[in-house]
Write a protein that holds these residues in place. Sequence first.
Motif, PDB file in Angstrom:
ATOM      1  N   SER A  35     -41.043  36.289  20.562  1.00 36.64           N
ATOM      2  CA  SER A  35     -41.076  37.731  20.812  1.00 36.64           C
ATOM      3  C   SER A  35     -40.552  38.018  22.213  1.00 36.64           C
ATOM      4  N   VAL A  36     -39.612  38.942  22.319  1.00 38.18           N
ATOM      5  CA  VAL A  36     -38.879  39.155  23.571  1.00 38.18           C
ATOM      6  C   VAL A  36     -39.201  40.522  24.184  1.00 38.18           C
ATOM      7  N   ASN A  37     -39.449  40.508  25.504  1.00 35.87           N
ATOM      8  CA  ASN A  37     -39.680  41.723  26.309  1.00 35.87           C
ATOM      9  C   ASN A  37     -40.840  42.559  25.773  1.00 35.87           C
ATOM     10  N   ASP A  38     -40.593  43.811  25.325  1.00 32.59           N
ATOM     11  CA  ASP A  38     -41.712  44.659  24.919  1.00 32.59           C
ATOM     12  C   ASP A  38     -42.311  44.266  23.572  1.00 32.59           C
ATOM     13  N   VAL A  39     -41.669  43.357  22.825  1.00 35.17           N
ATOM     14  CA  VAL A  39     -42.254  42.856  21.573  1.00 35.17           C
ATOM     15  C   VAL A  39     -43.397  41.913  21.935  1.00 35.17           C
TER      16      VAL A  39
ATOM     17  N   ILE B 252     -54.374  43.835  25.509  1.00 27.94           N
ATOM     18  CA  ILE B 252     -53.753  44.433  24.330  1.00 27.94           C
ATOM     19  C   ILE B 252     -54.828  44.687  23.277  1.00 27.94           C
ATOM     20  N   ALA B 253     -55.042  45.955  22.937  1.00 28.05           N
ATOM     21  CA  ALA B 253     -56.012  46.284  21.899  1.00 28.05           C
ATOM     22  C   ALA B 253     -55.570  45.649  20.579  1.00 28.05           C
ATOM     23  N   SER B 254     -56.515  45.228  19.796  1.00 33.89           N
ATOM     24  CA  SER B 254     -56.327  44.615  18.466  1.00 33.89           C
ATOM     25  C   SER B 254     -56.104  43.109  18.523  1.00 33.89           C
ATOM     26  N   VAL B 255     -55.795  42.549  19.691  1.00 36.21           N
ATOM     27  CA  VAL B 255     -55.677  41.092  19.791  1.00 36.21           C
ATOM     28  C   VAL B 255     -57.093  40.504  19.792  1.00 36.21           C
TER      29      VAL B 255
ATOM     30  N   PRO C 285     -50.799  48.422  21.075  1.00 42.45           N
ATOM     31  CA  PRO C 285     -49.608  47.989  20.329  1.00 42.45           C
ATOM     32  C   PRO C 285     -49.317  48.906  19.165  1.00 42.45           C
ATOM     33  N   ARG C 286     -48.082  48.897  18.745  1.00 41.06           N
ATOM     34  CA  ARG C 286     -47.694  49.690  17.578  1.00 41.06           C
ATOM     35  C   ARG C 286     -46.707  48.866  16.751  1.00 41.06           C
ATOM     36  N   PRO C 287     -46.739  49.030  15.422  1.00 42.52           N
ATOM     37  CA  PRO C 287     -45.781  48.303  14.577  1.00 42.52           C
ATOM     38  C   PRO C 287     -44.363  48.717  14.902  1.00 42.52           C
ATOM     39  N   SER C 288     -43.455  47.773  14.834  1.00 42.02           N
ATOM     40  CA  SER C 288     -42.056  48.064  15.116  1.00 42.02           C
ATOM     41  C   SER C 288     -41.422  48.773  13.932  1.00 42.02           C
ATOM     42  N   GLY C 289     -40.689  49.839  14.217  1.00 41.40           N
ATOM     43  CA  GLY C 289     -40.002  50.552  13.154  1.00 41.40           C
ATOM     44  C   GLY C 289     -38.657  49.927  12.809  1.00 41.40           C
ATOM     45  N   GLU C 290     -38.180  49.023  13.676  1.00 37.27           N
ATOM     46  CA  GLU C 290     -36.855  48.444  13.485  1.00 37.27           C
ATOM     47  C   GLU C 290     -36.900  46.973  13.061  1.00 37.27           C
TER      48      GLU C 290
ATOM     49  N   PRO D 103     -47.631  42.359  11.053  1.00 36.49           N
ATOM     50  CA  PRO D 103     -46.485  43.156  11.502  1.00 36.49           C
ATOM     51  C   PRO D 103     -46.026  42.790  12.900  1.00 36.49           C
ATOM     52  N   VAL D 104     -44.741  42.964  13.155  1.00 35.21           N
ATOM     53  CA  VAL D 104     -44.198  42.783  14.499  1.00 35.21           C
ATOM     54  C   VAL D 104     -44.740  43.929  15.360  1.00 35.21           C
ATOM     55  N   LEU D 105     -45.421  43.583  16.450  1.00 38.74           N
ATOM     56  CA  LEU D 105     -46.018  44.593  17.315  1.00 38.74           C
ATOM     57  C   LEU D 105     -45.261  44.684  18.633  1.00 38.74           C
ATOM     58  N   HIS D 106     -45.181  45.887  19.179  1.00 41.84           N
ATOM     59  CA  HIS D 106     -44.531  46.024  20.473  1.00 41.84           C
ATOM     60  C   HIS D 106     -45.254  47.049  21.332  1.00 41.84           C
ATOM     61  N   GLU D 107     -45.033  46.969  22.632  1.00 45.31           N
ATOM     62  CA  GLU D 107     -45.559  47.928  23.597  1.00 45.31           C
ATOM     63  C   GLU D 107     -44.465  48.958  23.864  1.00 45.31           C
ATOM     64  N   ARG D 108     -44.731  49.886  24.779  1.00 39.89           N
ATOM     65  CA  ARG D 108     -43.677  50.822  25.160  1.00 39.89           C
ATOM     66  C   ARG D 108     -42.560  50.031  25.861  1.00 39.89           C
TER      67      ARG D 108
END
Length: 433
Positions: free
Chosen positions: A125-129, A229-232, A289-294, A359-364
């Motif tokens: 997982s790279v950068n904000d992921v 990170i919430a949910s971890v 975290p939020r699921p990635s849309g991409e 799901p793939v999770l990412h931050e802002r």
Amino acid sequence: MSAEDEDDISVASSDEVDDEEKKDDAEEALVTDLSDSDVCTKYQEASRVVNLALSGLVSRCMPGARVGELCKFGHDVIDAACSKLYKGSSGAPGGGGSAGGGNSNKGGGGNKRIEKGVAFPVCVSVNDVICNRCPLASEETEPLKAGDIVKLDLGVHIDGYISVAAHTLIVPSSPDSTPTDIPDEVGNVAVAAYNAMLVAAASIKAGAKNVDVTKAVQRVASAYGVNPIASVRMHQMKRYVIDGVKEVALKDPTADDLEAGEEKVEECQFEQAEVYAVDVALSTGEGRPRPSGELRTTVYRRNVEAKYRLKVKASRALLGEVDRKFPALPFTLAHFEDERAARMGLTECVAHGLLSPYPVLHERVDARVAHFKCTVLLLPSGTTRVTGLELPTYFVTDKEADEETKALLAELEEVAAKKAKKKAAKKKKNSKK
């Protein structure tokens, strides 16, 4: 049907019942925790493979490397290393052999079959992921570039006994160089996450409670000015169970967290002979975290408790293959030869709860994330950390931990120094023989 035929059927049924009872008794008698020395050995062997794969991946994280290729490389390392373990009928490690894939890499020969292999897919997982990025071979992925923050995450099992680890690094400009000009906030979050992992690992001991570990992680994060990170969650691991019932939260959920769907973790107490995944992910952002849309979700786990008669042929084929190859532990769609067919069967299986997604999770986008994970064994001699690499020396910070954390880290350094000295002396003594 004659009475004689009925008697024959009755006898056969009685024999079958006896066989089932004997099987149940044998399963009850099987010791699957650390009180058994063979179980301890299997955890140790799985841990060595974890550290080997993690070290290999670190060396491959260079400019131009692609995430999908790195994941495949990690899986190949795991399969190759596992193929050399528990080959014979005695169940002892050693020897060579062929590697399988996923969770069904079996030892050959003898009466005892030892399954071994990937317990959690290699994710890069790279950068904000934040986590769970394991792309399919058919997906186009951006190559790594110097300065990228990379989080590596993976797991290995031997006979169902699982070891896991995660590591954070920065991509250097070349194989012979060390990353420089690292932003202060990156150093802060990396040092905080690593120290929080060490503190949490030391705090998970027989008699202690999960709420105390949560407080320790929050204390470390606060001192460095970052957020968990919430949910971890940290999880107890058992044979073929990677997400056990006993959990440790990284933070106490706020009202906003609860409203967003976070659940409060039930209080529990740690016991000797247990095994835990100490999982710490911290962020310079909000920590939500939020699921990635991409980015496509590719990691799933079979939910054996869910029952549903599938209607679609592709769904039945997918579930059948999962039940054969990955009946208990997480897997990636990249492990399937026919990716297209696997994707076709996903929708119905997930919709009815037969497969649970990771799901793939990412931050802002502007947030910095660090992720470290290790496996700890609660042995009679104390808590032992068996996986994980050292914090890269280029991660530095001018922030200081609180006094309680400082004292614990100093104690851990002293213990590690004594072990290293003892190991060096033993190696020197053996070299003279």
